[in-house]
Write a protein that holds these residues in place. Sequence first.
Motif, mmCIF file in Angstrom:
data_model
loop_
_atom_site.group_PDB
_atom_site.id
_atom_site.type_symbol
_atom_site.label_atom_id
_atom_site.label_comp_id
_atom_site.label_asym_id
_atom_site.label_seq_id
_atom_site.Cartn_x
_atom_site.Cartn_y
_atom_site.Cartn_z
ATOM 1 N N VAL A 30 6.319 -30.379 98.073
ATOM 2 C CA VAL A 30 6.973 -29.074 98.235
ATOM 3 C C VAL A 30 6.247 -28.042 97.375
ATOM 4 O O VAL A 30 5.890 -28.312 96.228
ATOM 5 N N LEU A 31 6.023 -26.868 97.947
ATOM 6 C CA LEU A 31 5.413 -25.767 97.215
ATOM 7 C C LEU A 31 6.382 -24.591 97.270
ATOM 8 O O LEU A 31 6.714 -24.084 98.344
ATOM 9 N N ARG A 32 6.859 -24.171 96.107
ATOM 10 C CA ARG A 32 7.835 -23.070 96.012
ATOM 11 C C ARG A 32 7.093 -21.786 95.667
ATOM 12 O O ARG A 32 6.425 -21.703 94.641
ATOM 13 N N ILE A 33 7.202 -20.796 96.561
ATOM 14 C CA ILE A 33 6.412 -19.565 96.429
ATOM 15 C C ILE A 33 7.338 -18.357 96.318
ATOM 16 O O ILE A 33 8.197 -18.133 97.179
ATOM 17 N N GLY A 34 7.134 -17.569 95.266
ATOM 18 C CA GLY A 34 7.819 -16.296 95.139
ATOM 19 C C GLY A 34 6.928 -15.189 95.682
ATOM 20 O O GLY A 34 5.707 -15.220 95.491
ATOM 21 N N PHE A 35 7.517 -14.206 96.355
ATOM 22 C CA PHE A 35 6.701 -13.134 96.933
ATOM 23 C C PHE A 35 7.459 -11.815 96.899
ATOM 24 O O PHE A 35 8.686 -11.786 97.011
ATOM 25 N N THR A 36 6.724 -10.751 96.720
ATOM 26 C CA THR A 36 7.323 -9.421 96.780
ATOM 27 C C THR A 36 7.472 -9.008 98.238
ATOM 28 O O THR A 36 6.798 -9.540 99.121
ATOM 29 N N ALA A 37 8.355 -8.035 98.475
ATOM 30 C CA ALA A 37 8.549 -7.562 99.847
ATOM 31 C C ALA A 37 7.240 -7.034 100.429
ATOM 32 O O ALA A 37 6.914 -7.277 101.589
ATOM 33 N N ALA A 38 6.461 -6.333 99.594
ATOM 34 C CA ALA A 38 5.198 -5.765 100.086
ATOM 35 C C ALA A 38 4.189 -6.849 100.435
ATOM 36 O O ALA A 38 3.410 -6.708 101.377
ATOM 37 N N SER A 39 4.193 -7.945 99.681
ATOM 38 C CA SER A 39 3.249 -9.024 100.009
ATOM 39 C C SER A 39 3.620 -9.694 101.321
ATOM 40 O O SER A 39 2.796 -10.343 101.953
ATOM 41 N N GLY A 40 4.878 -9.516 101.747
ATOM 42 C CA GLY A 40 5.306 -10.094 103.020
ATOM 43 C C GLY A 40 4.576 -9.511 104.208
ATOM 44 O O GLY A 40 4.410 -10.173 105.231
ATOM 45 N N PHE A 41 4.117 -8.243 104.099
ATOM 46 C CA PHE A 41 3.362 -7.668 105.222
ATOM 47 C C PHE A 41 1.886 -7.503 104.880
ATOM 48 O O PHE A 41 1.157 -6.836 105.605
ATOM 49 N N SER A 42 1.437 -8.094 103.782
ATOM 50 C CA SER A 42 0.012 -8.002 103.450
ATOM 51 C C SER A 42 -0.647 -9.385 103.462
ATOM 52 O O SER A 42 -1.355 -9.727 104.408
ATOM 53 N N VAL A 43 -0.374 -10.227 102.456
ATOM 54 C CA VAL A 43 -1.113 -11.487 102.361
ATOM 55 C C VAL A 43 -0.286 -12.731 102.665
ATOM 56 O O VAL A 43 -0.843 -13.802 102.837
ATOM 57 N N LEU A 44 1.037 -12.595 102.704
ATOM 58 C CA LEU A 44 1.865 -13.795 102.858
ATOM 59 C C LEU A 44 1.562 -14.544 104.148
ATOM 60 O O LEU A 44 1.480 -15.772 104.164
ATOM 61 N N GLY A 45 1.377 -13.803 105.247
ATOM 62 C CA GLY A 45 1.093 -14.445 106.529
ATOM 63 C C GLY A 45 -0.188 -15.261 106.485
ATOM 64 O O GLY A 45 -0.240 -16.398 106.969
ATOM 65 N N THR A 46 -1.230 -14.689 105.882
ATOM 66 C CA THR A 46 -2.506 -15.398 105.753
ATOM 67 C C THR A 46 -2.359 -16.632 104.883
ATOM 68 O O THR A 46 -2.904 -17.704 105.185
ATOM 69 N N LEU A 47 -1.595 -16.490 103.805
ATOM 70 C CA LEU A 47 -1.369 -17.616 102.897
ATOM 71 C C LEU A 47 -0.656 -18.754 103.611
ATOM 72 O O LEU A 47 -1.035 -19.935 103.487
ATOM 73 N N LEU A 48 0.368 -18.430 104.389
ATOM 74 C CA LEU A 48 1.122 -19.461 105.105
ATOM 75 C C LEU A 48 0.271 -20.112 106.199
ATOM 76 O O LEU A 48 0.396 -21.310 106.464
ATOM 77 N N SER A 49 -0.593 -19.320 106.822
ATOM 78 C CA SER A 49 -1.505 -19.887 107.836
ATOM 79 C C SER A 49 -2.461 -20.887 107.195
ATOM 80 O O SER A 49 -2.733 -21.952 107.752
ATOM 81 N N THR A 50 -2.972 -20.538 106.010
ATOM 82 C CA THR A 50 -3.853 -21.458 105.281
ATOM 83 C C THR A 50 -3.123 -22.745 104.937
ATOM 84 O O THR A 50 -3.664 -23.846 105.076
ATOM 85 N N LEU A 51 -1.881 -22.616 104.507
ATOM 86 C CA LEU A 51 -1.082 -23.802 104.188
ATOM 87 C C LEU A 51 -0.877 -24.675 105.420
ATOM 88 O O LEU A 51 -1.001 -25.896 105.354
ATOM 89 N N SER A 52 -0.560 -24.041 106.544
ATOM 90 C CA SER A 52 -0.325 -24.808 107.772
ATOM 91 C C SER A 52 -1.578 -25.550 108.224
ATOM 92 O O SER A 52 -1.499 -26.675 108.711
ATOM 93 N N GLU A 53 -2.727 -24.897 108.058
ATOM 94 C CA GLU A 53 -3.984 -25.507 108.508
ATOM 95 C C GLU A 53 -4.480 -26.579 107.532
ATOM 96 O O GLU A 53 -4.904 -27.662 107.961
ATOM 97 N N GLN A 54 -4.427 -26.283 106.241
ATOM 98 C CA GLN A 54 -5.014 -27.173 105.243
ATOM 99 C C GLN A 54 -4.034 -28.230 104.732
ATOM 100 O O GLN A 54 -4.449 -29.335 104.382
ATOM 101 N N LEU A 55 -2.748 -27.886 104.664
ATOM 102 C CA LEU A 55 -1.742 -28.788 104.093
ATOM 103 C C LEU A 55 -0.511 -28.827 104.998
ATOM 104 O O LEU A 55 0.583 -28.397 104.613
ATOM 105 N N PRO A 56 -0.657 -29.340 106.217
ATOM 106 C CA PRO A 56 0.449 -29.286 107.185
ATOM 107 C C PRO A 56 1.683 -30.074 106.771
ATOM 108 O O PRO A 56 2.776 -29.804 107.270
ATOM 109 N N ASP A 57 1.546 -31.045 105.882
ATOM 110 C CA ASP A 57 2.692 -31.858 105.480
ATOM 111 C C ASP A 57 3.366 -31.369 104.202
ATOM 112 O O ASP A 57 4.273 -32.021 103.687
ATOM 113 N N VAL A 58 2.924 -30.229 103.686
ATOM 114 C CA VAL A 58 3.561 -29.651 102.501
ATOM 115 C C VAL A 58 4.684 -28.716 102.950
ATOM 116 O O VAL A 58 4.466 -27.803 103.748
#
Length: 296
Positions: free
Chosen positions: A93-121
């Motif tokens: 499990v990876l617990r991530i805190g994020f600001t509202a602004a990061s939700g429309f800037s880098v969060l999507g890219t970060l989650l895509s990287t997680l899905s591709e590289q660490l699909p079972d996390v």
Amino acid sequence: MFTLDQIRSFVAVAEELHFGHAAERLNMTQPPLSRQIQKLEKTVGVQLIERDNRKVALTTAGKAFLADARKLLVSAEQAPLTARRIARGQAGVLRIGFTAASGFSVLGTLLSTLSEQLPDVDVDLREQVTREQVDSLINGEIDLGLARPPIDHELFESRLLLSEALELVVPEGHPLAALDRPVAGADLREVPLIMYSPTKARYFYDLAIRNVPIQHGNVVHTVSQILTMVSLVAAGRGVALVPASAQRLGVAGVTHLPLADQTTDVVELHAIWRRGQRNPALHRLLSALDGHVSST
């Protein structure tokens, strides 16, 4: 308490319905197999298998126990693999805190990287302002924060994820949009301004007054969220200073304009984590993000 050997013995007998065949399957003789079953039944407290000279059959309790016994064996076989995967950062499990602004800037890219590289996390997302993220990191409640400077480097390690420009957002058709040049501080002297709260949005407040000569007498609204700010601009309440990534909000009725005498990387967003953090999944994610800094 029963043992895994007893469970394996029971499952073999239950599936074969023959002690001899079950013993061969387990590479053992029948007497120790019978003792395993007897010990299991004594521990469980009910008869699981009926046997006589002619047949072997499961009792009603035995049939019910068989389903759970199979699950126990699967779990026991999977446990070492899961432990190894977690140790390698491939699960957990990876617990991530994020600001509202990061939700429309880098969060999507970060989650895509997680899905591709660490699909079972599994990812546990928590929307928090930077101050709340710092507290959560210190208390061990999150593993990673997406936060704004300043960063206490004695407590945290960090990595720059995004640097972008500060822009002016104005209502569609506003006279400033017709300048055909970057907007200068002097252009804002008589313009109603929507400003950041100096307490709830301290980073953007400081950024705005450091980079633009703010006329505080022109401030008509003070808010803390960028989406609220852009929505007020769309409603014709004034103009506002926002990060370039705010364009991704897709709010209709506004125009984003460049500011004069501005660098393109004044707004920063960092990944931060507590020094000594040992979650393997975090370090796998950081490795996947190596060299990845976005500019808007």
